[in-house]
Motif scaffolding. Structure first.
Motif, mmCIF file in Angstrom:
data_model
loop_
_atom_site.group_PDB
_atom_site.id
_atom_site.type_symbol
_atom_site.label_atom_id
_atom_site.label_comp_id
_atom_site.label_asym_id
_atom_site.label_seq_id
_atom_site.Cartn_x
_atom_site.Cartn_y
_atom_site.Cartn_z
ATOM 1 N N ALA A 1 0.803 -1.230 0.000
ATOM 2 C CA ALA A 1 0.000 0.000 0.000
ATOM 3 C C ALA A 1 0.838 1.283 0.000
ATOM 4 O O ALA A 1 0.532 2.214 -0.745
ATOM 5 C CB ALA A 1 -0.981 -0.025 1.165
ATOM 6 N N PRO B 1 0.553 5.432 -4.762
ATOM 7 C CA PRO B 1 -0.187 6.659 -4.440
ATOM 8 C C PRO B 1 -1.688 6.400 -4.628
ATOM 9 O O PRO B 1 -2.073 5.745 -5.596
ATOM 10 C CB PRO B 1 0.316 7.677 -5.469
ATOM 11 C CG PRO B 1 1.532 7.066 -6.083
ATOM 12 C CD PRO B 1 1.445 5.604 -5.915
ATOM 13 N N GLU B 2 -2.490 6.886 -3.699
ATOM 14 C CA GLU B 2 -3.909 6.562 -3.737
ATOM 15 C C GLU B 2 -4.556 6.970 -5.065
ATOM 16 O O GLU B 2 -4.371 8.077 -5.542
ATOM 17 C CB GLU B 2 -4.635 7.241 -2.579
ATOM 18 C CG GLU B 2 -6.003 6.622 -2.381
ATOM 19 C CD GLU B 2 -6.510 6.848 -0.969
ATOM 20 O OE1 GLU B 2 -5.699 6.778 -0.033
ATOM 21 O OE2 GLU B 2 -7.707 7.107 -0.835
ATOM 22 N N GLY B 3 -5.268 6.023 -5.651
ATOM 23 C CA GLY B 3 -5.997 6.312 -6.872
ATOM 24 C C GLY B 3 -5.151 6.304 -8.127
ATOM 25 O O GLY B 3 -5.653 6.572 -9.211
ATOM 26 N N ASN B 4 -3.854 5.960 -8.023
ATOM 27 C CA ASN B 4 -2.999 5.928 -9.210
ATOM 28 C C ASN B 4 -3.016 4.536 -9.836
ATOM 29 O O ASN B 4 -2.323 3.627 -9.412
ATOM 30 C CB ASN B 4 -1.567 6.330 -8.834
ATOM 31 C CG ASN B 4 -0.717 6.560 -10.077
ATOM 32 O OD1 ASN B 4 -0.918 5.915 -11.104
ATOM 33 N ND2 ASN B 4 0.210 7.498 -9.977
ATOM 34 N N GLY C 1 -0.470 1.202 -9.783
ATOM 35 C CA GLY C 1 -1.106 -0.024 -9.289
ATOM 36 C C GLY C 1 -0.857 -1.184 -10.241
ATOM 37 O O GLY C 1 -0.497 -2.289 -9.822
ATOM 38 N N PHE D 1 -6.114 -2.287 -5.746
ATOM 39 C CA PHE D 1 -5.381 -1.137 -6.296
ATOM 40 C C PHE D 1 -5.606 -0.903 -7.795
ATOM 41 O O PHE D 1 -5.168 0.101 -8.331
ATOM 42 C CB PHE D 1 -3.877 -1.288 -6.020
ATOM 43 C CG PHE D 1 -3.555 -1.333 -4.556
ATOM 44 C CD1 PHE D 1 -3.698 -0.196 -3.763
ATOM 45 C CD2 PHE D 1 -3.152 -2.516 -3.946
ATOM 46 C CE1 PHE D 1 -3.419 -0.231 -2.406
ATOM 47 C CE2 PHE D 1 -2.882 -2.561 -2.588
ATOM 48 C CZ PHE D 1 -3.016 -1.420 -1.814
ATOM 49 N N LEU E 1 -10.528 0.503 -9.045
ATOM 50 C CA LEU E 1 -10.540 1.833 -9.670
ATOM 51 C C LEU E 1 -11.259 1.806 -11.011
ATOM 52 O O LEU E 1 -11.276 2.790 -11.748
ATOM 53 C CB LEU E 1 -9.112 2.339 -9.864
ATOM 54 C CG LEU E 1 -8.262 2.453 -8.597
ATOM 55 C CD1 LEU E 1 -6.859 2.934 -8.933
ATOM 56 C CD2 LEU E 1 -8.906 3.392 -7.587
#
Lengths: 325, 234
Positions: A210, A214-217, A221, A254, A258
């Protein structure tokens, strides 16, 4: 889970209109596959030339029962049968029986008589599978394989009058004997993946990676998921063991979460994992055994000749995943 | 991270150690399963149930048993001999060409889940004599290192062609595993969609393997035999 979970009455199951016809046909195929294994079990059990008749009988017998009736047995009973069949495999008590391998003279003679026509039965299974997938999607590719095997057998019988049903059974027993207990490994690896998932190994891996993503990338992922597949496959020696854990641990949270296309992402993650298989000595049957068979001096000669293929194919697939996601 | 979480990875460690110690693969996997269950405090019935349920859900991977019903009989009727004859049609050969032709043939047949007996059954008795014979035909003694590379490349082609083209066989084991893995996450996919996605990968892998092995072979022939090869037109 309780002991009786999963138990169903096969009669009720087969007469249940809610169960799709393709499912029922598939189950009939599994029954035939189970019978093929049980045939192997019984022949080996009573074979005086088999050095381990009991172990071989237990292995093929238990595999046959799981294939034939696994759908209706309680899950835990299937689990016990699977553990039972691993025992003779672990103690190397699954041996080959009396071999009725055709002589070189015979096969050469047949090759002369039949020639390139022999490829017709060889292709008919794949063609039938694709035909069913495209034209009869309700029945599906698996049922197509079953029909293809029947077509293939009919061709073989028409090419050679000596080909009787017993020939097919004898030959399949010989082939099973040659492949031996490793034939259950793919399914067992799938079970390993399921136990990993059930135990929460995927979640632990998700926590480990995690901080890297980076979150939402989604792009990062995908890269971590794909490289994770390669690395994990290299460690485990097999992409089949890796795909379940990596998908639950990285691919789903991840990438798929999305909104990426699961068909593209997970299928290519598996074949990216195959690049790992090309680069690891852990995949001994592909990379180390041939070294011995071909009498090569350098133990890693096969791997060394595969790295320059594996890496570009890996990069190609990662780009494809990002582009198509 | 909590120790009680990290300990769950012990099963993976066991698998690695098992492979390094060259234990029986089935034993390694079974140990990995049992250790993972113990460290995550899974009760025995749930463990057996999980093993049984997933094995049964993945029974499709055993479809080759049904196909074996005819494979042995195809071999009895000369499948291997005919395949050898087919690849023998490659003329004006050098090792790179022979290996490339084998790659094309093996890939094509892999789509139909047909194999010719692997390294022991086909590469050693058919491909090696052809590849090495092609060097001898130029009137030079094959260099030992070149021969070892030819062997390594032949095995490499064997693997690459099979890995990336057998996934084009619609009920290939990998495809079924991806389907059941996604089903476990509540996502239903069709096998045909999965096949379509890997087509470009299969083509890229095969073409690159052929190009790379031919370049490598050409460089080695130049290095070890020099002019002897250049004089004969390829």
């Amino acid at each position: 889970m309780t002991f009786t979970d999963g138990f169903t009455n096969p009669m009720v199951w087969f007469s249940d209109p809610a169960v799709a016809t393709s499912q029922k046909l598939l189950e009939i195929m599994f029954i035939i596959m189970g019978l093929v294994c049980i045939n192997s079990a019984l022949r080996n059990l009573f074979d005086k030339e088999n050095k381990a008749p009991i172990g071989s009988g237990i292995f093929w017998g238990a595999l046959g029962i799981v294939l034939l009736s696994g759908r209706w047995l309680p899950h835990a009973v299937n689990g016990m049968l699977i553990v039972l069949m691993t025992l003779p495999a672990i103690f190397r008590k699954v041996k080959m029986g009396k071999s009725d391998v055709p002589t070189d003279e015979y096969t050469k003679n047949q090759a002369k008589k039949i020639g390139m026509k022999i490829f017709i039965p060889a292709f008919s299974i794949g063609i039938s599978a694709i035909f069913f997938a495209l034209v009869l999607p309700n029945l599906g590719a698996m049922v197509g394989v079953g029909v293809g095997v029947i077509i293939s057998a009919l061709f073989l019988m028409s090419f050679n009058r000596e080909t009787k049903p017993t020939i097919f059974l004898n030959d399949s027993r010989r082939m099973l004997d040659v492949i031996g207990p490793l034939c259950m490994l793919p399914m067992l690896l799938a079970s390993l993946g399921a136990v990993f998932t059930g135990a929460g190994v995927g979640d632990v891996i998700a926590q480990v990676v995690a901080p890297l993503i980076p979150e939402g990338n989604m792009t990062i992922g995908i890269i971590v998921y794909a490289l994770g597949m390669v690395l994990f496959t290299m460690i485990m020696g097999n992409a089949f063991a890796a795909i379940t854990v990596m998908t639950v641990g990285i691919g789903y949270p991840f990438v798929l979460a999305l909104g990426a296309d699961p068909v593209v992402i997970v299928m290519l993650a598996l074949t990216t994992g195959y690049c790992g298989t090309l680069m690891t000595p852990m995949a001994a049957n592909f990379n180390i055994v041939p070294v011995a068979m071909l009498d090569i001096k350098d133990k890693y000669a096969v791997i060394k000749n595969q790295i320059a293929i594996a890496l570009p194919v890996m990069v190609f697939q990662i780009i494809l995943m990002i582009a198509l996601s | 991270m909590e120790f009680s979480e990290l300990i769950k990875l012990l099963g993976i460690v066991i698998v690695i150690i098992g492979f390094i110690l060259k234990l029986e693969p089935i034993l390694i996997v079974l140990l990995g399963i049992i250790v993972t269950a113990i460290v995550s405090l899974m009760d025995p019935i749930t463990l057996l149930g999980t093993i049984g349920n997933s094995f049964v859900a993945n029974r499709g991977m055993a479809i080759f048993i049904l196909i074996l019903l005819v494979t042995g009989t195809m071999e009895r009727n000369g499948l291997r001999e005919s395949a050898a004859k087919l690849i023998g049609k490659v003329k004006g050969a050098n090792p790179g060409k022979v290996i490339g032709a084998y790659g094309i043939m093996r890939s094509f047949f892999a789509m139909f889940n047909v194999s010719f007996g692997g390294v022991a059954g086909f590469v050693r008795p058919v491909i090696m004599p052809m590849a090495i014979g092609a060097v001898e035909a130029k009137g030079v003694v094959p260099n030992e290192k070149h021969v070892d590379t030819i062997k390594g490349m032949s095995s490499g082609m064997e693997n690459v062609a099979w890995f990336f083209w057998q996934v084009l066989f619609i009920t290939g084991g990998g495809n079924l595993l991806v389907q059941s893995t996604l089903a476990g996450l509540g996502i239903e996919v069709e096998l045909l969609e999965l096949v379509r996605v890997v087509i470009p990968v299969a083509i890229f892998a095969l073409v690159w393997a052929i190009v790379y092995y031919n370049l490598k072979d050409r460089a080695l022939r130049k290095k070890y035999y020099g002019d002897a090869v250049d004089k004969t037109k390829e």
